[in-house]
Design an enzyme around this catalytic site. Structure first.
Site, PDB file in Angstrom:
ATOM      1  N   ARG A 164       0.838  -1.210   0.000  1.00 16.42           N
ATOM      2  CA  ARG A 164       0.000   0.000   0.000  1.00 16.42           C
ATOM      3  C   ARG A 164       0.873   1.261   0.000  1.00 16.42           C
ATOM      4  O   ARG A 164       0.566   2.249   0.665  1.00 16.42           O
ATOM      5  CB  ARG A 164      -0.964   0.036   1.189  1.00 16.42           C
ATOM      6  CG  ARG A 164      -1.932  -1.103   1.247  1.00 16.42           C
ATOM      7  CD  ARG A 164      -2.907  -1.118   0.052  1.00 16.42           C
ATOM      8  NE  ARG A 164      -3.732  -2.306   0.122  1.00 16.42           N
ATOM      9  CZ  ARG A 164      -3.381  -3.488  -0.375  1.00 16.42           C
ATOM     10  NH1 ARG A 164      -2.236  -3.620  -1.045  1.00 16.42           N
ATOM     11  NH2 ARG A 164      -4.154  -4.525  -0.274  1.00 16.42           N
ATOM     12  N   SER A 239     -10.647  -0.380   3.642  1.00 17.47           N
ATOM     13  CA  SER A 239      -9.801  -0.590   4.838  1.00 17.47           C
ATOM     14  C   SER A 239      -9.259   0.753   5.305  1.00 17.47           C
ATOM     15  O   SER A 239      -8.614   1.463   4.534  1.00 17.47           O
ATOM     16  CB  SER A 239      -8.623  -1.499   4.503  1.00 17.47           C
ATOM     17  OG  SER A 239      -9.101  -2.714   3.997  1.00 17.47           O
ATOM     18  N   GLU A 335      -4.434   3.861   6.376  1.00 16.81           N
ATOM     19  CA  GLU A 335      -4.191   3.672   4.936  1.00 16.81           C
ATOM     20  C   GLU A 335      -4.799   4.841   4.153  1.00 16.81           C
ATOM     21  O   GLU A 335      -4.298   5.260   3.125  1.00 16.81           O
ATOM     22  CB  GLU A 335      -4.830   2.341   4.497  1.00 16.81           C
ATOM     23  CG  GLU A 335      -4.642   2.022   3.047  1.00 16.81           C
ATOM     24  CD  GLU A 335      -5.334   0.719   2.639  1.00 16.81           C
ATOM     25  OE1 GLU A 335      -5.153  -0.309   3.309  1.00 16.81           O
ATOM     26  OE2 GLU A 335      -6.058   0.763   1.629  1.00 16.81           O
TER      27      GLU A 335
END
Ligand SMILES: Cc1cc2nc3c(=O)[nH]c(=O)nc-3n(C[C@H](O)[C@H](O)[C@H](O)COP(=O)(O)OP(=O)(O)OC[C@H]3O[C@@H](n4cnc5c(N)ncnc54)[C@H](O)[C@@H]3O)c2cc1C
Length: 339
Positions: A164, A239, A335
């Site tokens: 990520r 998420s 994130e």
């Protein structure tokens, strides 16, 4: 180009947070983009580029210029019998792009079906799901250097992808706009990846034994639709936290207290599912004010009433970080891009 003032961004972010941008414009070509960036009135303000708004949390009104990138177009270059290069402009919707590739029987992106957002944003955090990341098929991207206004090409190495992560989220943050992305996909003998998550059992439900890439995509779509909240129905950004990777010593220490803790090797580190940690702290389905942790997937924070402010969502995420830290000594990292 139509520059709008005091523009509501409620429909431009999947959290559905009601904030406004001082100025907002849709950009449909590189010429338009460079023209607006050369405008001395625009240069006085801070800039924000938006794709689908599915990985941002606005915590306040944006006192600058928001540019939504709507550059469109897909092109292909057959390399040989086995491989093809497919290039998409930044403003193409990611899932539609994946479906276009599947329609041509080009393999490599099927496990990434139904991820919200645009193609131009996909390298930002090296989007990934079900055992695949874009770095597996990524060849290069064209970017506009915001300082020089010159178009540059970034190859795989220069993007420095991680989990990520990429250069665009770290040292390149705010310095480049991604204009188009090129992937190398397979034309035959596709690599079918079904070992991750619930793909195999979903394929069984579908009565499929030797899946095609289109069938893998279908299975992924079914799983995602059953597990993840649809932002059109309830605001969220997928998420909210990354899965933390911790040093082996720390892992062994925590494992003594929680032997059932799920974990996966990650180089010298050990990856622990953030959703499990959050659930153990009692957050799954918990609501405070307008915000909640999703009842099926605690890693997803939702705008439960549709009335949450970005600040409320942010504060909720801070409470989760603090309680995970207190119970496990593990620091969760967000994130989602906080604006
Ligand atoms: C329900 C749901 C499920 C999700 N599932 C996943 C998943 O499985 N895997 C995964 O990896 N992600 C997932 N996400 C997160 C999100 O879909 C991805 O991060 C996606 O790539 C974001 O794209 P976007 O166009 O919406 O980005 P935006 O939210 O518009 O932008 C994200 C960031 O990128 C910057 N940016 C946008 N476009 C450009 C550009 N062209 N050049 C430079 N900077 C740019 C923005 O300024 C911002 O900082 C999910 C989100 C939701 C809502």
């Amino acid at each position: 180009m139509n520059i709008q003032e005091n523009y509501s961004l409620k429909k431009q972010n999947t959290f559905g947070v009601d904030v406004s941008a001082k100025y907002f414009a849709e950009v449909t070509s590189l010429d338009e983009l460079t023209q607006i960036l050369r405008n001395t009135s625009v240069q006085k303000f801070k800039l924000l580029f938006l794709g689908g708004g599915s990985n941002v949390l606005f915590t306040q009104d944006f006192e600058g210029v928001v540019l939504q990138l709507n550059l469109k177009g897909i092109s292909e270059k057959i390399l040989n019998e086995d491989e093809v290069l497919v290039t998409s402009k930044a403003g193409e919707n990611w899932h539609e792009f994946v479906q276009f590739c599947l329609g041509q029987n080009y393999g490599g992106l099927e496990n990434l079906s139904l991820i919200p957002g645009n193609v131009g944003t996909s390298p930002m955090q090296n989007i990934g799901a079900y055992g695949t990341e874009i770095k597996d098929t990524f060849v290069s991207c064209k970017v506009l250097n915001l300082e020089t206004l010159v178009v540059e090409e970034f190859n795989h190495e220069k993007c420095d992808f991680g989990y990520r992560e990429s250069i665009f989220k770290r040292e390149g943050k705010g310095k480049y706009v991604i204009l188009e992305v090129t992937f190398k996909l397979t034309r035959k003998d596709h690599l079918i990846k079904t070992e991750y998550g619930a793909i195999q059992s979903e394929l069984k439900n579908l009565g499929v034994e030797n899946p095609t890439i289109q069938e893998v995509s279908k299975a992924v779509i079914n799983i995602r639709q059953s597990k993840l909240p649809d932002p059109k129905v309830i605001g969220n950004a997928g998420s909210f936290f990354k899965n933390p990777s911790i040093p082996m010593e720390q892992f062994l220490e925590v494992q003594k207290r929680y032997p059932e803790m799920p974990h996966y090797p990650n180089g010298n580190l050990v990856k622990v599912p953030a959703g499990w940690l959050i659930e153990q702290c009692g957050w799954k389905g918990k609501q405070i004010g307008n915000v909640a942790s999703h009842e099926l997937q605690s890693l997803v924070i939702v705008n439960k009433t549709g009335l949450a402010s970005g600040k409320e969502v942010f504060d909720f995420s801070t409470m989760i970080i603090e309680s995970v830290k207190e119970k496990f000594g593990i620091e969760l990292e967000r994130e989602v891009n906080i604006i």
